[in-house]
Design a protein around this motif. Structure first.
Motif, mmCIF file in Angstrom:
data_model
loop_
_atom_site.group_PDB
_atom_site.id
_atom_site.type_symbol
_atom_site.label_atom_id
_atom_site.label_comp_id
_atom_site.label_asym_id
_atom_site.label_seq_id
_atom_site.Cartn_x
_atom_site.Cartn_y
_atom_site.Cartn_z
ATOM 1 N N LEU A 1 1.085 6.652 -6.892
ATOM 2 C CA LEU A 1 -0.223 7.573 -7.400
ATOM 3 C C LEU A 1 0.323 9.156 -7.721
ATOM 4 O O LEU A 1 -0.201 9.813 -8.573
ATOM 5 C CB LEU A 1 -1.134 7.548 -6.367
ATOM 6 N N SER B 1 2.205 1.546 -3.683
ATOM 7 C CA SER B 1 0.996 2.065 -4.513
ATOM 8 C C SER B 1 0.789 3.542 -4.362
ATOM 9 O O SER B 1 0.285 4.333 -5.231
ATOM 10 C CB SER B 1 -0.136 1.105 -4.570
ATOM 11 N N THR B 2 0.528 3.856 -3.073
ATOM 12 C CA THR B 2 0.243 5.184 -3.056
ATOM 13 C C THR B 2 1.205 6.147 -3.288
ATOM 14 O O THR B 2 0.944 7.195 -3.733
ATOM 15 C CB THR B 2 0.136 5.331 -1.023
ATOM 16 N N SER B 3 2.554 5.778 -3.138
ATOM 17 C CA SER B 3 3.492 6.540 -3.578
ATOM 18 C C SER B 3 3.299 6.820 -5.215
ATOM 19 O O SER B 3 3.775 7.673 -5.652
ATOM 20 C CB SER B 3 5.229 6.050 -3.255
ATOM 21 N N SER C 1 0.868 -1.012 0.035
ATOM 22 C CA SER C 1 -0.123 -0.009 0.023
ATOM 23 C C SER C 1 0.732 1.277 0.019
ATOM 24 O O SER C 1 0.470 2.091 -0.603
ATOM 25 C CB SER C 1 -0.983 0.078 1.246
#
Length: 92
Positions: free
Chosen positions: A14, A10-12, A7
């Motif tokens: 974005l 994946s957030t990075s 997570s």
């Protein structure tokens, strides 16, 4: 723990609009988020195991503290070390 790391990655990602944004600095930033999260996860799971040793002996006898592979003292040292590392990381 793997889910938490994924997570963070994946957030990075974005924030990445162009492939050129992925640089060594980007990876350093991802690691700066992952390392404290890793220590915090170890801390939280460790606290749970330290306080639930008797319950874990029945329900989860394979865990290190419940099975006797790890002493309470060693577990407490690991937990305290992880908390110290997390606090140190957030202070910097």
């Amino acid at each position: 723990m793997i889910g938490q790391m994924l997570s963070i990655i994946s957030t990075s990602l974005l924030a990445v609009e162009k492939l050129s944004y992925i640089s060594p600095l980007f990876f350093i930033g991802v690691l700066q988020a992952m390392v404290p999260q890793l220590f915090m996860s170890i801390y939280m799971n460790g606290v749970n195991q330290l306080f639930d040793v008797e319950i874990d002996k029945i329900n989860k006898p394979h865990l290190p503290l419940a099975s006797g592979q790890l002493s309470f003292r060693t577990g407490a040292i690991i937990v305290a070390s992880c908390l110290t590392l997390v606090r140190y990381k957030f202070i910097l």
